[in-house]
Design an enzyme around this catalytic site. Structure first.
Site, mmCIF file in Angstrom:
data_model
loop_
_atom_site.group_PDB
_atom_site.id
_atom_site.type_symbol
_atom_site.label_atom_id
_atom_site.label_comp_id
_atom_site.label_asym_id
_atom_site.label_seq_id
_atom_site.Cartn_x
_atom_site.Cartn_y
_atom_site.Cartn_z
ATOM 1 N N THR A 128 -0.382 -7.950 -6.432
ATOM 2 C CA THR A 128 -1.014 -9.093 -7.221
ATOM 3 C C THR A 128 -0.246 -10.617 -7.428
ATOM 4 O OG1 THR A 128 -1.995 -9.430 -9.270
ATOM 5 C CG2 THR A 128 -1.131 -7.519 -9.178
ATOM 6 N N GLU A 130 0.146 -11.474 -10.152
ATOM 7 C CA GLU A 130 0.036 -11.218 -11.090
ATOM 8 C C GLU A 130 1.639 -10.770 -11.429
ATOM 9 O OE1 GLU A 130 -0.445 -11.958 -14.691
ATOM 10 O OE2 GLU A 130 -1.857 -13.258 -13.189
ATOM 11 N N TYR A 152 -0.917 -5.186 -17.062
ATOM 12 C CA TYR A 152 -0.863 -4.999 -15.194
ATOM 13 C C TYR A 152 -0.097 -5.574 -14.507
ATOM 14 C CZ TYR A 152 -4.083 -6.096 -11.945
ATOM 15 O OH TYR A 152 -4.563 -6.561 -10.273
ATOM 16 N N LYS A 156 1.895 -3.495 -11.825
ATOM 17 C CA LYS A 156 2.037 -3.210 -10.207
ATOM 18 C C LYS A 156 3.007 -3.583 -9.790
ATOM 19 C CE LYS A 156 -2.722 -3.203 -9.009
ATOM 20 N NZ LYS A 156 -2.763 -2.393 -8.419
HETATM 21 P P1 GDP Z 1 -6.537 -14.461 -13.461
HETATM 22 O O1 GDP Z 1 -7.095 -14.375 -14.640
HETATM 23 O O2 GDP Z 1 -6.455 -14.748 -12.182
HETATM 24 O O3 GDP Z 1 -6.365 -12.852 -12.999
HETATM 25 O O4 GDP Z 1 -8.558 -14.540 -13.163
HETATM 26 P P2 GDP Z 1 -9.631 -14.967 -14.023
HETATM 27 O O5 GDP Z 1 -10.342 -15.204 -13.018
HETATM 28 O O6 GDP Z 1 -9.588 -14.070 -15.301
HETATM 29 O O7 GDP Z 1 -8.941 -16.557 -14.704
HETATM 30 C C1 GDP Z 1 -8.609 -17.359 -13.261
HETATM 31 C C2 GDP Z 1 -8.114 -19.120 -14.308
HETATM 32 O O8 GDP Z 1 -9.483 -19.206 -15.125
HETATM 33 C C3 GDP Z 1 -6.786 -18.285 -15.674
HETATM 34 O O9 GDP Z 1 -5.788 -19.619 -15.461
HETATM 35 C C4 GDP Z 1 -7.607 -18.731 -16.744
HETATM 36 O O10 GDP Z 1 -7.101 -19.201 -18.225
HETATM 37 C C5 GDP Z 1 -8.797 -19.957 -16.172
HETATM 38 N N1 GDP Z 1 -10.003 -19.727 -17.388
HETATM 39 C C6 GDP Z 1 -10.453 -20.875 -17.796
HETATM 40 N N2 GDP Z 1 -11.691 -20.350 -18.559
HETATM 41 C C7 GDP Z 1 -11.534 -19.161 -18.646
HETATM 42 C C8 GDP Z 1 -12.707 -18.274 -19.055
HETATM 43 O O11 GDP Z 1 -14.035 -18.542 -19.694
HETATM 44 N N3 GDP Z 1 -12.692 -17.513 -18.192
HETATM 45 C C9 GDP Z 1 -11.450 -16.475 -17.649
HETATM 46 N N4 GDP Z 1 -11.296 -15.158 -17.509
HETATM 47 N N5 GDP Z 1 -10.717 -17.021 -16.946
HETATM 48 C C10 GDP Z 1 -11.042 -18.650 -17.426
#
Ligand code: GDP
Length: 328
Positions: A128, A130, A152, A156
């Site tokens: 990933t 990440e 996480y 990975k």
């Molecule tokens: P990941 O963090 O890349 O695994 O994927 P997410 O879909 O959880 O988040 C993507 C981006 O969206 C991150 O930079 C979060 O900070 C931003 N983000 C903004 N608002 C939200 C929210 O309400 N929920 C989540 N999950 N992410 C958010």
């Protein structure tokens, strides 16, 4: 003879698309599922219900080495795709012990079992973006140093090194795909894309008034999940095992995603979206953005959908859930 594939994480977004791809290519598809998933089929196997009579399910627990050995010995797969992991990236470090243990051990158990009992099996490990974590340069590629910022991500990176060592020390055909975010109608609700699409549709239907999000100016490199499972398959058909970055090569903001999703429904997001710092993550100085040049040139991989097309598909599919023309 049909090729046999063993998938972990079969009922997840990627596992379900991969199972469909492999079935279409004539594979015999086997999957590892938890006992609870079998007992509670309606809920836990939601993405693969339509494939139930075409796939072979094996009840095993990825934290139990004996059950992994038994499954690998029973199936003797030609290809194994290890997608299962505790995958939601929270930065709270809650559950860090179990996330790290489970993710690292399951990868190790599978590699060790395959080495002993199915040595000809090719192994794909779901890495990933990440793993890059707090990056200092963009875009990132296969030579970018890892700097994970979550348990996480750390788990990975550990899996990546296990894979690399099994490849170099035991000659296994084992590789890691370093995949950036990839979305689809089957994405879990905890991810921002599905949260946005689901809320936008509910607002359109009068079932919800507002959508509360975190940082609208966060950027992500978003791709289309079916394209990314195709990349996994291509990696195992290559002449030699190698690691590849799989990404769109573009970043877009959460704000752009929200605006597009709402406009697909004829709505102006600014009327409905609220921001709550409780959803904020630590600020990112440099964006996570992958360079897919290696997989594009070497394996002729290409994406088939733009972000706008992905959002439209997600919105239309979400609508179908409410119309009752699609089940989850
Ligand atoms: P990941 O963090 O890349 O695994 O994927 P997410 O879909 O959880 O988040 C993507 C981006 O969206 C991150 O930079 C979060 O900070 C931003 N983000 C903004 N608002 C939200 C929210 O309400 N929920 C989540 N999950 N992410 C958010």
């Amino acid at each position: 003879m049909k090729k046999k594939a063993l998938i972990t994480g079969l009922a997840g977004q990627d596992g379900s698309y991969l199972a469909e791809l492999l079935l279409a290519k004539g594979y015999e598809v086997h999957g590892i599922v938890r006992r609870t998933a079998i007992e509670d089929t309606a809920h836990k196997l939601k993405n693969i219900g339509h494939l139930a009579d075409r796939i072979h399910l094996h009840v095993a627990s990825l934290d139990n080495v004996l059950s992994i050995i038994k499954t690998v010995k029973d199936v003797i797969p030609d290809e194994c795709y290890h997608l299962a992991a505790s995958s939601f990236v929270s930065y709270s470090f809650e559950d860090e012990i179990s996330i790290l243990n489970n993710n690292v051990n399951s990868t190790h158990y599978l590699l060790a079992s395959i080495k002993e009992f199915a040595p000809g099996c090719r192994f794909y490990f779901a890495g990933t973006s990440e793993m890059f974590g707090n990056v200092t340069n963009a875009p990132q590629d296969e030579a970018t140093p890892f700097n994970p910022r979550s348990i996480y991500g750390i788990s990975k990176v550990s899996g990546y090194h296990l894979v690399k060592n099994y490849r170099s020390q035991y000659g296994m055909f084992a590789c890691t795909g370093i995949l950036y975010n990839h979305e689809s109608p089957r994405r879990g609700y905890e991810f921002v894309t599905r949260k946005i699409v689901s809320s936008a549709v509910r607002i359109k239907l009068g079932l919800q008034d507002t959508l509360t999000l975190g940082n609208l100016d966060a950027y992500r490199d978003w791709g289309y999940a079916p394209d990314y499972v195709n990349a996994m398959w291509l990696m195992l058909q290559a002449d030699a095992p190698e690691d590849f970055v799989v990404a769109s090569g573009e970043t877009h903001s959460v704000r752009e995603f929200v605006a597009t999703a709402f406009s697909c429904l004829g709505l102006d997001y600014e009327r409905y979206v609220k921001v709550d710092p409780k959803f904020f993550r630590p600020a990112e100085q440099v964006q996570l953005c992958g360079n897919p040049a290696k997989i594009s040139t070497r394996l002729h991989w290409a994406r088939t959908k733009s972000l706008g097309e992905i959002i439209r598909e997600m919105v239309e599919s979400e609508m179908e859930l409410y119309k009752g023309t699609r089940n989850e």
